[in-house]
Design an enzyme around this catalytic site. Sequence first.
Site, PDB file in Angstrom:
ATOM      1  N   GLU A  22       0.831  -1.214   0.000  1.00  0.00           N
ATOM      2  CA  GLU A  22       0.000   0.000   0.000  1.00  0.00           C
ATOM      3  C   GLU A  22       0.860   1.257   0.000  1.00  0.00           C
ATOM      4  OE1 GLU A  22      -3.232   0.544  -1.048  1.00  0.00           O
ATOM      5  OE2 GLU A  22      -3.693  -1.039   0.383  1.00  0.00           O
ATOM      6  N   ALA A 108     -16.699   1.371  -2.910  1.00  0.00           N
ATOM      7  CA  ALA A 108     -16.345   0.679  -1.667  1.00  0.00           C
ATOM      8  C   ALA A 108     -14.861   0.322  -1.625  1.00  0.00           C
ATOM      9  CB  ALA A 108     -17.185  -0.592  -1.516  1.00  0.00           C
ATOM     10  N   SER A 111     -12.862  -1.135  -6.578  1.00  0.00           N
ATOM     11  CA  SER A 111     -12.554  -0.740  -7.956  1.00  0.00           C
ATOM     12  C   SER A 111     -13.630  -1.132  -8.978  1.00  0.00           C
ATOM     13  CB  SER A 111     -11.184  -1.286  -8.387  1.00  0.00           C
ATOM     14  OG  SER A 111     -10.690  -0.435  -9.386  1.00  0.00           O
ATOM     15  N   SER A 112     -14.827  -0.669  -8.714  1.00  0.00           N
ATOM     16  CA  SER A 112     -15.892  -0.824  -9.718  1.00  0.00           C
ATOM     17  C   SER A 112     -15.544  -0.045 -10.975  1.00  0.00           C
ATOM     18  CB  SER A 112     -17.234  -0.348  -9.155  1.00  0.00           C
ATOM     19  OG  SER A 112     -17.245   1.048  -8.969  1.00  0.00           O
ATOM     20  N   ASP A 157      -5.236  -1.426 -10.613  1.00  0.00           N
ATOM     21  CA  ASP A 157      -6.622  -1.899 -10.676  1.00  0.00           C
ATOM     22  C   ASP A 157      -6.928  -2.531 -12.026  1.00  0.00           C
ATOM     23  OD1 ASP A 157      -6.620  -0.656  -8.268  1.00  0.00           O
ATOM     24  OD2 ASP A 157      -8.047   0.921  -8.794  1.00  0.00           O
ATOM     25  N   TYR A 209      -1.976  13.608   0.626  1.00  0.00           N
ATOM     26  CA  TYR A 209      -1.363  12.485  -0.099  1.00  0.00           C
ATOM     27  C   TYR A 209      -0.106  12.956  -0.822  1.00  0.00           C
ATOM     28  CZ  TYR A 209      -5.745  10.024   0.682  1.00  0.00           C
ATOM     29  OH  TYR A 209      -6.823   9.434   1.256  1.00  0.00           O
TER      30      TYR A 209
HETATM   31  P1  ADP Z   1     -14.448   2.408  -6.920  1.00  0.00           P
HETATM   32  O1  ADP Z   1     -13.668   2.211  -8.184  1.00  0.00           O
HETATM   33  O2  ADP Z   1     -13.636   2.233  -5.686  1.00  0.00           O
HETATM   34  O3  ADP Z   1     -15.697   1.587  -6.868  1.00  0.00           O
HETATM   35  P2  ADP Z   1     -14.682   5.032  -8.040  1.00  0.00           P
HETATM   36  O4  ADP Z   1     -15.187   6.319  -7.504  1.00  0.00           O
HETATM   37  O5  ADP Z   1     -13.301   4.975  -8.577  1.00  0.00           O
HETATM   38  O6  ADP Z   1     -14.907   3.922  -6.892  1.00  0.00           O
HETATM   39  O7  ADP Z   1     -15.645   4.529  -9.214  1.00  0.00           O
HETATM   40  C1  ADP Z   1     -17.026   4.454  -9.000  1.00  0.00           C
HETATM   41  C2  ADP Z   1     -17.731   5.161 -10.144  1.00  0.00           C
HETATM   42  O8  ADP Z   1     -17.611   4.340 -11.330  1.00  0.00           O
HETATM   43  C3  ADP Z   1     -19.205   5.285  -9.911  1.00  0.00           C
HETATM   44  O9  ADP Z   1     -19.493   6.456  -9.166  1.00  0.00           O
HETATM   45  C4  ADP Z   1     -19.731   5.377 -11.340  1.00  0.00           C
HETATM   46  O10 ADP Z   1     -19.502   6.668 -11.864  1.00  0.00           O
HETATM   47  C5  ADP Z   1     -18.802   4.422 -12.090  1.00  0.00           C
HETATM   48  N1  ADP Z   1     -19.380   3.068 -12.176  1.00  0.00           N
HETATM   49  C6  ADP Z   1     -18.816   1.919 -11.736  1.00  0.00           C
HETATM   50  N2  ADP Z   1     -19.601   0.847 -12.007  1.00  0.00           N
HETATM   51  C7  ADP Z   1     -20.699   1.328 -12.646  1.00  0.00           C
HETATM   52  C8  ADP Z   1     -21.892   0.737 -13.189  1.00  0.00           C
HETATM   53  N3  ADP Z   1     -22.132  -0.586 -13.088  1.00  0.00           N
HETATM   54  N4  ADP Z   1     -22.798   1.555 -13.772  1.00  0.00           N
HETATM   55  C9  ADP Z   1     -22.576   2.882 -13.856  1.00  0.00           C
HETATM   56  N5  ADP Z   1     -21.482   3.491 -13.365  1.00  0.00           N
HETATM   57  C10 ADP Z   1     -20.539   2.747 -12.762  1.00  0.00           C
HETATM   58 MG    MG Z   2     -11.990   3.417  -8.799  1.00  0.00          MG
END
Ligand code: ADP
Ligand code: MG
Length: 372
Positions: A22, A108, A111-112, A157, A209
């Site tokens: 990290e 969360a 890394s969505s 990621d 940071y």
């Molecule tokens: P993390 O990557 O940790 O989940 P981020 O802030 O980097 O958080 O990314 C989240 C953002 O990515 C969401 O606010 C949205 O804009 C976009 N996102 C991710 N998955 C989806 C999805 N399934 N549909 C629409 N937007 C998404």
């Molecule tokens: Mg992200």
Amino acid sequence: MSDWLEPHVIASAPGRVNLIGEHIDFSHGFVLPFAIADRTTAKLRRRDDSIIRIRSVQRPDDVISTSLSELNPLGGGDWERYVLGVIWSLKIDQGVDIEIDGQVPLGAGLSSSAALECAVAVALNQLFALNHSRKELALLTQKAENDYVGVPCGIMDQSVSLMAQEGSALLLDCRDLTTTLIPFDLAASSLELLVIDTQVHHTLVDGGYAERRNNCESAAAKIGVVSMRDLSSQLLQESKSLLTEHEFLRARHAVTEIARVAQAVELLKAKDFNELGKVITASHLSLRDDYEVSCPELNCAVDTALANGALGARMVGGGFGGSAIALVAQNQLDVTEKAIAAAFSSAGFIAPRFFTSLPSDGARVELDLSSI
Ligand code: ADP
Ligand code: MG
């Protein structure tokens, strides 16, 4: 909407957890993430014009319709920028309909965003027969997030979302971007990786940071090494008088964290999860005391997990909120989760969210009718 026709290509890509390593990517260190079971799916259909349409099950009120000529890096917008950024970085020159459905919890620390970008990239690569390697797609999706969306993320990621394998973690060398799969078969040892999302994000005083990163860089310059990667614990100790207190502490985190990743790799190979747990906990103490990026909620999650059966636990990600992870025996999971929930409640913190995941496969093409 009735005019959305059947897709030509479907691809999916997972979110990720970083087991250890990290705040050392910029110090040319190593990271050791794995892909989680939760994935994002992208369904693509080629169009005969230059229109781009995007919709997401997670954003049911938005149907985005734009065109290739309107792609505009850093031009604002919302979630669709992650998708448009990939179309832009892959230099797509034909219209496409894109439908997204994601199971990775948003925001969360799992890394969505990379799952979304990588699902779209792998689907575009297949649909338009671009023949990019996974490594090239990692760089192109990072470019999308950096230069189109405007988030200065590293390469971790996207690399793990694209290159992970079930039952393995992915060792990524941040100096030369080489990757190595390391066996990480939690299921065979009846273990789970528990993710505790504190749901808080404390705003860091301006430049916190950047200040830590600058501390590492100025320490390296004063000692005369290129980066923390080239610094041994012994040389750091010998150079202590050259450094400010902050430079010394930040550098000590970097040097010891790089060593801990190497230890973790050996312990994974030996399937010694008890010792691995201790190394993970040592990472937390270093992030808390030397790098100083933890917060009361993260410390509460880690301390309570350790007092209730976890083999090891640490904060993950940027810090000052977000998530912690704990390595827990499957039959202890319930006890650990309940203890953390109770500790949060009695401390007056908002209730945390829990996720578990086993190391899973990276991105894949699920359906390919691109030649039709
Ligand atoms: P993390 O990557 O940790 O989940 P981020 O802030 O980097 O958080 O990314 C989240 C953002 O990515 C969401 O606010 C949205 O804009 C976009 N996102 C991710 N998955 C989806 C999805 N399934 N549909 C629409 N937007 C998404
Ligand atoms: Mg992200």
